[in-house]
Write a protein that holds these residues in place. Sequence first.
Motif, PDB file in Angstrom:
ATOM      1  N   GLY A 141       8.222  -5.588   0.517  1.00 37.81           N
ATOM      2  CA  GLY A 141       9.466  -4.807   0.569  1.00 37.81           C
ATOM      3  C   GLY A 141       9.523  -3.781  -0.544  1.00 37.81           C
ATOM      4  N   SER A 142       9.031  -4.149  -1.723  1.00 33.12           N
ATOM      5  CA  SER A 142       9.038  -3.192  -2.841  1.00 33.12           C
ATOM      6  C   SER A 142       8.068  -2.046  -2.590  1.00 33.12           C
ATOM      7  CB  SER A 142       8.721  -3.896  -4.164  1.00 33.12           C
ATOM      8  OG  SER A 142       7.355  -4.220  -4.280  1.00 33.12           O
ATOM      9  N   LEU A 143       6.956  -2.318  -1.925  1.00 33.42           N
ATOM     10  CA  LEU A 143       6.005  -1.253  -1.596  1.00 33.42           C
ATOM     11  C   LEU A 143       6.620  -0.280  -0.591  1.00 33.42           C
ATOM     12  CD1 LEU A 143       2.667  -3.271  -1.294  1.00 33.42           C
ATOM     13  CD2 LEU A 143       3.648  -2.152  -3.310  1.00 33.42           C
ATOM     14  N   ALA A 144       7.315  -0.822   0.407  1.00 29.40           N
ATOM     15  CA  ALA A 144       7.981   0.030   1.395  1.00 29.40           C
ATOM     16  C   ALA A 144       9.088   0.857   0.744  1.00 29.40           C
ATOM     17  CB  ALA A 144       8.546  -0.823   2.524  1.00 29.40           C
ATOM     18  N   THR A 145       9.830   0.244  -0.174  1.00 28.76           N
ATOM     19  CA  THR A 145      10.874   0.972  -0.893  1.00 28.76           C
ATOM     20  C   THR A 145      10.280   2.104  -1.710  1.00 28.76           C
ATOM     21  OG1 THR A 145      12.226  -1.032  -1.027  1.00 28.76           O
ATOM     22  CG2 THR A 145      12.773   0.743  -2.555  1.00 28.76           C
ATOM     23  N   THR A 146       9.173   1.834  -2.372  1.00 27.64           N
ATOM     24  CA  THR A 146       8.494   2.870  -3.154  1.00 27.64           C
ATOM     25  C   THR A 146       8.027   4.003  -2.253  1.00 27.64           C
ATOM     26  OG1 THR A 146       7.703   1.189  -4.710  1.00 27.64           O
ATOM     27  CG2 THR A 146       6.648   3.337  -4.805  1.00 27.64           C
ATOM     28  N   ALA A 147       7.492   3.659  -1.092  1.00 20.24           N
ATOM     29  CA  ALA A 147       7.024   4.690  -0.160  1.00 20.24           C
ATOM     30  C   ALA A 147       8.170   5.613   0.243  1.00 20.24           C
ATOM     31  CB  ALA A 147       6.390   4.049   1.071  1.00 20.24           C
ATOM     32  N   ALA A 183       0.474 -11.814  -3.705  1.00 19.84           N
ATOM     33  CA  ALA A 183       1.446 -10.747  -3.982  1.00 19.84           C
ATOM     34  C   ALA A 183       0.969  -9.862  -5.136  1.00 19.84           C
ATOM     35  CB  ALA A 183       2.811 -11.331  -4.301  1.00 19.84           C
ATOM     36  N   LEU A 184       0.430 -10.465  -6.181  1.00 16.14           N
ATOM     37  CA  LEU A 184      -0.069  -9.689  -7.321  1.00 16.14           C
ATOM     38  C   LEU A 184      -1.297  -8.859  -6.947  1.00 16.14           C
ATOM     39  CD1 LEU A 184       0.446 -12.256 -10.209  1.00 16.14           C
ATOM     40  CD2 LEU A 184       1.767 -10.175  -9.747  1.00 16.14           C
ATOM     41  N   ILE A 185      -2.174  -9.399  -6.104  1.00 21.20           N
ATOM     42  CA  ILE A 185      -3.336  -8.630  -5.624  1.00 21.20           C
ATOM     43  C   ILE A 185      -2.865  -7.466  -4.767  1.00 21.20           C
ATOM     44  CG2 ILE A 185      -5.338  -8.720  -4.075  1.00 21.20           C
ATOM     45  CD1 ILE A 185      -5.802 -11.615  -5.141  1.00 21.20           C
ATOM     46  N   LEU A 186      -1.932  -7.721  -3.863  1.00 17.95           N
ATOM     47  CA  LEU A 186      -1.379  -6.666  -3.004  1.00 17.95           C
ATOM     48  C   LEU A 186      -0.753  -5.554  -3.844  1.00 17.95           C
ATOM     49  CD1 LEU A 186      -0.556  -5.719  -0.100  1.00 17.95           C
ATOM     50  CD2 LEU A 186       1.526  -7.075  -0.401  1.00 17.95           C
ATOM     51  N   PHE A 187       0.048  -5.948  -4.828  1.00 14.18           N
ATOM     52  CA  PHE A 187       0.683  -4.966  -5.710  1.00 14.18           C
ATOM     53  C   PHE A 187      -0.371  -4.181  -6.493  1.00 14.18           C
ATOM     54  CE2 PHE A 187       2.057  -3.867  -9.986  1.00 14.18           C
ATOM     55  CZ  PHE A 187       3.087  -2.985  -9.701  1.00 14.18           C
ATOM     56  N   SER A 188      -1.327  -4.865  -7.099  1.00 12.28           N
ATOM     57  CA  SER A 188      -2.357  -4.205  -7.925  1.00 12.28           C
ATOM     58  C   SER A 188      -3.206  -3.255  -7.102  1.00 12.28           C
ATOM     59  CB  SER A 188      -3.260  -5.249  -8.588  1.00 12.28           C
ATOM     60  OG  SER A 188      -2.513  -6.088  -9.409  1.00 12.28           O
ATOM     61  N   PHE A 189      -3.616  -3.701  -5.927  1.00 12.00           N
ATOM     62  CA  PHE A 189      -4.429  -2.862  -5.044  1.00 12.00           C
ATOM     63  C   PHE A 189      -3.673  -1.593  -4.673  1.00 12.00           C
ATOM     64  CE2 PHE A 189      -6.088  -1.881  -0.723  1.00 12.00           C
ATOM     65  CZ  PHE A 189      -7.413  -1.642  -1.070  1.00 12.00           C
ATOM     66  N   THR A 190      -2.412  -1.746  -4.304  1.00  8.93           N
ATOM     67  CA  THR A 190      -1.593  -0.591  -3.933  1.00  8.93           C
ATOM     68  C   THR A 190      -1.346   0.313  -5.136  1.00  8.93           C
ATOM     69  OG1 THR A 190      -0.519  -1.943  -2.248  1.00  8.93           O
ATOM     70  CG2 THR A 190       0.563   0.113  -2.825  1.00  8.93           C
ATOM     71  N   PHE A 191      -1.130  -0.293  -6.298  1.00  8.87           N
ATOM     72  CA  PHE A 191      -0.874   0.470  -7.525  1.00  8.87           C
ATOM     73  C   PHE A 191      -1.983   1.495  -7.782  1.00  8.87           C
ATOM     74  CE2 PHE A 191      -1.015   1.148 -12.122  1.00  8.87           C
ATOM     75  CZ  PHE A 191       0.317   1.407 -12.409  1.00  8.87           C
ATOM     76  N   PHE A 192      -3.220   1.119  -7.508  1.00  8.51           N
ATOM     77  CA  PHE A 192      -4.339   2.032  -7.759  1.00  8.51           C
ATOM     78  C   PHE A 192      -4.610   2.991  -6.601  1.00  8.51           C
ATOM     79  CE2 PHE A 192      -5.127  -1.324 -10.862  1.00  8.51           C
ATOM     80  CZ  PHE A 192      -5.184  -0.536 -12.000  1.00  8.51           C
ATOM     81  N   LEU A 193      -4.040   2.721  -5.440  1.00  9.31           N
ATOM     82  CA  LEU A 193      -4.223   3.615  -4.295  1.00  9.31           C
ATOM     83  C   LEU A 193      -3.141   4.691  -4.208  1.00  9.31           C
ATOM     84  CD1 LEU A 193      -5.248   1.218  -1.392  1.00  9.31           C
ATOM     85  CD2 LEU A 193      -6.708   2.794  -2.650  1.00  9.31           C
ATOM     86  N   ARG A 222       3.385   7.953   3.981  1.00 12.15           N
ATOM     87  CA  ARG A 222       2.061   7.861   3.354  1.00 12.15           C
ATOM     88  C   ARG A 222       1.636   9.123   2.614  1.00 12.15           C
ATOM     89  NH1 ARG A 222       1.653   8.888   8.544  1.00 12.15           N
ATOM     90  NH2 ARG A 222       0.146  10.395   9.345  1.00 12.15           N
ATOM     91  N   LYS A 223       2.063  10.293   3.060  1.00 13.94           N
ATOM     92  CA  LYS A 223       1.609  11.543   2.429  1.00 13.94           C
ATOM     93  C   LYS A 223       2.131  11.694   1.005  1.00 13.94           C
ATOM     94  CE  LYS A 223       0.834  13.957   6.717  1.00 13.94           C
ATOM     95  NZ  LYS A 223       1.234  15.047   7.604  1.00 13.94           N
ATOM     96  N   ASN A 224       3.353  11.267   0.748  1.00  6.54           N
ATOM     97  CA  ASN A 224       3.891  11.319  -0.611  1.00  6.54           C
ATOM     98  C   ASN A 224       3.517  10.081  -1.423  1.00  6.54           C
ATOM     99  OD1 ASN A 224       5.185  13.782  -0.217  1.00  6.54           O
ATOM    100  ND2 ASN A 224       7.028  12.804   0.545  1.00  6.54           N
ATOM    101  N   PHE A 225       3.224   8.985  -0.727  1.00  7.69           N
ATOM    102  CA  PHE A 225       2.988   7.697  -1.376  1.00  7.69           C
ATOM    103  C   PHE A 225       1.543   7.543  -1.866  1.00  7.69           C
ATOM    104  CE2 PHE A 225       2.531   2.908  -0.710  1.00  7.69           C
ATOM    105  CZ  PHE A 225       3.221   2.565  -1.857  1.00  7.69           C
ATOM    106  N   PHE A 226       0.599   7.742  -0.959  1.00  5.79           N
ATOM    107  CA  PHE A 226      -0.812   7.505  -1.287  1.00  5.79           C
ATOM    108  C   PHE A 226      -1.496   8.746  -1.833  1.00  5.79           C
ATOM    109  CE2 PHE A 226      -0.245   4.100   1.924  1.00  5.79           C
ATOM    110  CZ  PHE A 226      -0.596   3.028   1.120  1.00  5.79           C
ATOM    111  N   ASN A 227      -2.575   8.509  -2.490  1.00  7.06           N
ATOM    112  CA  ASN A 227      -3.422   9.582  -3.001  1.00  7.06           C
ATOM    113  C   ASN A 227      -4.416   9.955  -1.906  1.00  7.06           C
ATOM    114  OD1 ASN A 227      -4.565  11.410  -4.708  1.00  7.06           O
ATOM    115  ND2 ASN A 227      -5.724   9.914  -5.875  1.00  7.06           N
TER     116      ASN A 227
END
Length: 179
Positions: A18-24, A75-85, A169-174
Amino acid sequence: MVAGKRNRKMNVTFHALGSLATTAVLSFKISEHWHYASALKKYVIGFVSGIVLHGVLDYLPHNYPLPSRFDIIFALILFSFTFFLIRKHNRLLILFCFVGAIFPDLADLSAGIANKHLGIPIPQLSFKIFPWHWKEYSGSIYDGSRKIESNIYHISVLLISFGLIYAYRKNFFNLRKNK
């Protein structure tokens, strides 16, 4: 011993998603200045949205599809992986959204969980701060009943979260543009 079980389980993966979707949804456009004071509004909205979304998810009737130790690690792996993407200028925003999403569990449940898993007797409050952790407002189900309803909610969270992440995704991901 339901009260004891309440401190043992967390639904961290779904709160993290949910936090990843909110960030997106809140992610900064290339032209936005993420480090200016005007961006503070997005950070506050992200943190508060995380807390509110946490409450909604905890209020809905739910079983725990993942064992608690695996849940926290995943959850921590999901967050960390997304953090770097994600794009660098969204990294502070994802931290605010993620901390907001897990803040209620940190405030109400972390001492009990640390005591159980680490054997460290951390003092805790005699009451829960957030109402969705109170017995009468919690949607936690420990007897295996309402499994279909719980699965529908979990699948809905997955679909909605991934749909929002894809839509923004365009504003969220690199993403690199192919030339």
